[in-house]
Design a protein around this motif. Structure first.
Motif, mmCIF file in Angstrom:
data_model
loop_
_atom_site.group_PDB
_atom_site.id
_atom_site.type_symbol
_atom_site.label_atom_id
_atom_site.label_comp_id
_atom_site.label_asym_id
_atom_site.label_seq_id
_atom_site.Cartn_x
_atom_site.Cartn_y
_atom_site.Cartn_z
ATOM 1 N N VAL A 74 43.361 13.752 16.949
ATOM 2 C CA VAL A 74 44.586 14.283 16.141
ATOM 3 C C VAL A 74 44.303 14.669 14.914
ATOM 4 O O VAL A 74 43.433 14.463 14.234
ATOM 5 N N PRO A 75 44.899 15.976 14.514
ATOM 6 C CA PRO A 75 44.782 16.672 13.274
ATOM 7 C C PRO A 75 45.289 15.828 11.934
ATOM 8 O O PRO A 75 46.598 15.291 12.424
ATOM 9 N N TYR A 76 44.619 15.740 11.226
ATOM 10 C CA TYR A 76 45.328 15.117 9.999
ATOM 11 C C TYR A 76 45.781 16.108 9.097
ATOM 12 O O TYR A 76 44.973 17.011 8.657
ATOM 13 N N THR A 77 47.154 16.152 8.710
ATOM 14 C CA THR A 77 47.437 17.164 8.217
ATOM 15 C C THR A 77 47.633 16.865 6.458
ATOM 16 O O THR A 77 48.149 15.842 6.230
ATOM 17 N N PHE A 78 47.120 17.744 5.702
ATOM 18 C CA PHE A 78 47.241 17.793 4.396
ATOM 19 C C PHE A 78 48.419 18.384 3.828
ATOM 20 O O PHE A 78 48.799 19.188 4.503
ATOM 21 N N ASN A 79 49.021 18.104 2.614
ATOM 22 C CA ASN A 79 50.026 18.744 2.141
ATOM 23 C C ASN A 79 49.936 20.360 2.103
ATOM 24 O O ASN A 79 50.713 20.903 2.577
ATOM 25 N N ASP A 80 49.073 20.631 1.579
ATOM 26 C CA ASP A 80 48.856 22.209 1.400
ATOM 27 C C ASP A 80 47.645 22.852 1.902
ATOM 28 O O ASP A 80 47.384 23.974 2.051
ATOM 29 N N GLU A 81 46.848 21.859 2.106
ATOM 30 C CA GLU A 81 45.316 22.314 2.580
ATOM 31 C C GLU A 81 45.040 22.856 3.867
ATOM 32 O O GLU A 81 44.041 22.924 4.378
ATOM 33 N N GLY A 82 46.214 22.655 4.667
ATOM 34 C CA GLY A 82 45.976 22.771 6.249
ATOM 35 C C GLY A 82 45.617 21.276 6.674
ATOM 36 O O GLY A 82 45.961 20.434 6.401
ATOM 37 N N GLN A 83 44.673 21.570 7.983
ATOM 38 C CA GLN A 83 44.405 20.329 8.740
ATOM 39 C C GLN A 83 42.973 20.069 8.840
ATOM 40 O O GLN A 83 42.195 20.857 8.763
ATOM 41 N N LEU A 84 42.614 18.906 9.122
ATOM 42 C CA LEU A 84 41.329 18.385 9.293
ATOM 43 C C LEU A 84 41.165 17.550 10.545
ATOM 44 O O LEU A 84 41.693 16.620 10.716
ATOM 45 N N ILE A 85 40.210 17.621 11.328
ATOM 46 C CA ILE A 85 40.184 16.667 12.384
ATOM 47 C C ILE A 85 38.558 16.018 12.358
ATOM 48 O O ILE A 85 37.870 16.821 11.765
ATOM 49 N N LEU A 86 38.777 14.698 12.564
ATOM 50 C CA LEU A 86 37.320 14.103 12.318
ATOM 51 C C LEU A 86 36.186 14.659 12.898
ATOM 52 O O LEU A 86 36.317 15.076 14.170
ATOM 53 N N ASN A 87 35.099 15.057 12.357
ATOM 54 C CA ASN A 87 33.832 15.552 12.899
ATOM 55 C C ASN A 87 33.111 14.457 13.563
ATOM 56 O O ASN A 87 32.560 13.645 12.681
ATOM 57 N N GLN A 88 32.667 14.715 14.895
ATOM 58 C CA GLN A 88 32.228 13.596 15.616
ATOM 59 C C GLN A 88 30.532 13.912 15.843
ATOM 60 O O GLN A 88 29.799 13.294 16.589
ATOM 61 N N ASN A 89 30.065 15.133 14.839
ATOM 62 C CA ASN A 89 28.600 15.528 15.189
ATOM 63 C C ASN A 89 28.205 15.920 13.705
ATOM 64 O O ASN A 89 28.634 16.021 12.600
ATOM 65 N N ASN A 90 26.858 15.908 13.657
ATOM 66 C CA ASN A 90 26.241 16.071 12.492
ATOM 67 C C ASN A 90 26.383 17.584 11.957
ATOM 68 O O ASN A 90 26.588 17.844 10.900
ATOM 69 N N GLY A 91 26.625 18.410 12.936
ATOM 70 C CA GLY A 91 26.771 19.926 12.740
ATOM 71 C C GLY A 91 28.006 20.322 12.961
ATOM 72 O O GLY A 91 29.206 19.632 12.626
ATOM 73 N N LYS A 92 28.201 21.183 13.705
ATOM 74 C CA LYS A 92 29.494 21.627 14.353
ATOM 75 C C LYS A 92 29.996 20.758 15.353
ATOM 76 O O LYS A 92 29.288 19.728 15.845
ATOM 77 N N GLN A 93 31.414 20.618 15.448
ATOM 78 C CA GLN A 93 31.992 19.641 16.047
ATOM 79 C C GLN A 93 31.864 19.426 17.522
ATOM 80 O O GLN A 93 31.191 20.480 18.191
ATOM 81 N N ALA A 94 31.513 18.196 18.021
ATOM 82 C CA ALA A 94 31.225 17.858 19.325
ATOM 83 C C ALA A 94 31.840 18.553 20.596
ATOM 84 O O ALA A 94 33.273 18.775 20.375
ATOM 85 N N ALA A 95 31.225 19.053 21.450
ATOM 86 C CA ALA A 95 31.646 19.933 22.543
ATOM 87 C C ALA A 95 32.944 19.293 23.080
ATOM 88 O O ALA A 95 33.936 19.980 23.320
ATOM 89 N N ILE A 96 32.804 18.038 23.486
ATOM 90 C CA ILE A 96 33.869 17.300 24.330
ATOM 91 C C ILE A 96 35.036 17.224 23.438
ATOM 92 O O ILE A 96 36.308 17.565 23.758
ATOM 93 N N VAL A 97 34.990 17.106 22.053
ATOM 94 C CA VAL A 97 36.042 16.926 21.294
ATOM 95 C C VAL A 97 36.553 18.485 20.916
ATOM 96 O O VAL A 97 37.851 18.489 21.089
ATOM 97 N N ASN A 98 35.989 19.551 21.046
ATOM 98 C CA ASN A 98 36.419 20.851 21.018
ATOM 99 C C ASN A 98 37.394 21.175 22.245
ATOM 100 O O ASN A 98 38.568 21.698 21.987
ATOM 101 N N GLN A 99 36.953 20.720 23.428
ATOM 102 C CA GLN A 99 37.899 21.008 24.315
ATOM 103 C C GLN A 99 39.195 20.224 24.521
ATOM 104 O O GLN A 99 40.027 20.732 24.787
ATOM 105 N N ILE A 100 39.206 18.937 24.018
ATOM 106 C CA ILE A 100 40.163 18.279 23.954
ATOM 107 C C ILE A 100 41.098 18.784 22.581
ATOM 108 O O ILE A 100 42.186 18.601 22.805
ATOM 109 N N ILE A 101 40.594 19.451 21.831
ATOM 110 C CA ILE A 101 41.574 19.781 20.496
ATOM 111 C C ILE A 101 42.137 21.032 21.197
ATOM 112 O O ILE A 101 43.463 21.114 20.849
ATOM 113 N N GLU A 102 41.654 21.896 21.939
ATOM 114 C CA GLU A 102 42.228 22.910 22.516
ATOM 115 C C GLU A 102 43.400 22.504 23.626
ATOM 116 O O GLU A 102 44.496 22.749 23.368
ATOM 117 N N LEU A 103 43.193 21.283 24.336
ATOM 118 C CA LEU A 103 44.367 21.021 25.111
ATOM 119 C C LEU A 103 45.407 20.344 24.419
ATOM 120 O O LEU A 103 46.493 20.622 24.894
#
Ligand SMILES: [Zn+2]
Length: 335
Positions: A74-103
């Motif tokens: 679930v994206p967490y929405t900030f007032n003015d700075e847009g959205q952030l989703i918990l990063n589940q990986n040390n580097g770029k977001q985990a592949a499974i999470v990316n697929q889920i975000i898209e859907l």
């Protein structure tokens, strides 16, 4: 081959191995926590208290992953700075999470996504492939050393078979494993510096990551009010508007995964008295009958809210919980 139930010593060794895996620092993502939780839940939903092995489809494990990550994507929405989703990986977001975000941008609930069988089965297959290539392959590998105590990984097999005794131990220690994994998972998210902006704005990370939202539970309550004709599941008294709560029949503290059939509606008094106890056998029978009688409504209406609704699995979970209760002398609530 007849496999016997593991001895007390073997069970301790098993727990020690789980602890070793969780303590090892070689985690580049949260997949390993998701895998341990998934195996432990599947051992309960599909297994039995014997020393046998248990064959699991990779797609079944994938479904558990999707359930866990759907909530956390679930994206967490900030007032003015847009959205952030918990990063589940040390580097770029985990592949499974990316697929889920898209859907998630197309389907507002997991229930609605499941209803599109083409999209759903493609997601499950993709996730299953990642599960096999990543966490299943590496879970039992610590600093290059392989110690297999849950399963033997075989690239060519379509199924993952739990080793004899592993199913028994997973069922026996599921509550400990769930709690350890959730704690470590939360720690991992906290320590990942890319999550820093979101963390001080989320008052309760544990709730955000693992527990159902109030909105979801309110929607469940609206369905159950009609189903129970506005009477308390436990004492049968008519409930006043607003003076009731959705109760996890098998308490969340025993099995922290919601299935549609597990919900009942109770007045505030019964709900707070039952708290995190198992209800007596009399209520167990009443709950089973309720699920038989109203299965279609539960499947149809509660699944849309995003909860898995599978009566057989729910009843297997209950069977396991009452067995655990009996074996460990859990306090029961008699109403
Ligand atoms: Zn009541």
């Amino acid at each position: 081959m007849i496999s016997s139930i593991p001895t007390a010593q073997e069970q301790l060794k098993f727990l020690k191995n789980v602890q070793l895996i969780l303590q090892s620092g070689s985690f580049s993502s949260t997949y390993k926590f998701a895998l341990l939780i998934s195996l432990s839940r599947l051992a309960i939903e599909k297994g039995q208290d014997s020393g046998e092995g248990l064959a699991l489809e990779y797609t079944e494990i994938a479904e558990k992953f999707i359930e866990l990550y759907w909530k956390q994507a679930v994206p967490y929405t900030f007032n003015d700075e847009g959205q952030l989703i918990l990063n589940q990986n040390n580097g770029k977001q985990a592949a499974i999470v990316n697929q889920i975000i898209e859907l998630r941008q197309i389907y507002s609930s997991l229930g609605l996504l499941r209803r599109n069988s083409v999209v759903w089965s493609k997601l499950v297959k993709d996730v299953a492939r990642t599960v096999k290539e990543m966490p299943v392959r590496y879970l039992q590998n610590i600093n290059g050393q392989n110690f297999e105590f849950l399963y033997q990984f075989e690239q060519s097999k379509q199924q993952l078979t739990l080793l004899p005794q592993a199913m028994f131990c997973l069922r026996q220690f599921s509550e400990i494993i769930e709690e350890l994994c959730q704690k470590r998972w939360i720690d991992y998210i906290r320590k990942n510096s890319s999550n820093a902006p979101i963390l001080n704005k989320l008052p309760n990370l544990e709730q955000f990551m693992f527990e159902p939202t109030r909105n979801q539970l309110n929607a469940v309550a609206n369905i159950l009010v009609e189903l129970q004709e506005c009477k308390c599941f436990y004492c049968n008294k008519v409930m006043k508007k607003g003076n009731y709560a959705v109760d996890h029949f098998i308490p969340w503290s025993i099995y922290p995964s919601d299935t549609g059939h597990n919900f009942v509606l109770a007045d505030s008094s019964c709900n707070s008295k039952k708290s995190n106890l198992l209800a007596s056998n009399e209520f167990l029978h009443k709950w089973q009958e309720r699920n038989e009688e109203h299965n279609l409504i539960i499947v149809d209406q509660i699944s849309v809210l995003g909860f898995l609704t599978d009566k057989e699995r729910s009843h297997k979970v209950a069977e396991w919980a009452y067995e655990q209760g009996k074996a460990n002398n859990y306090l029961m609530w008699n109403g």
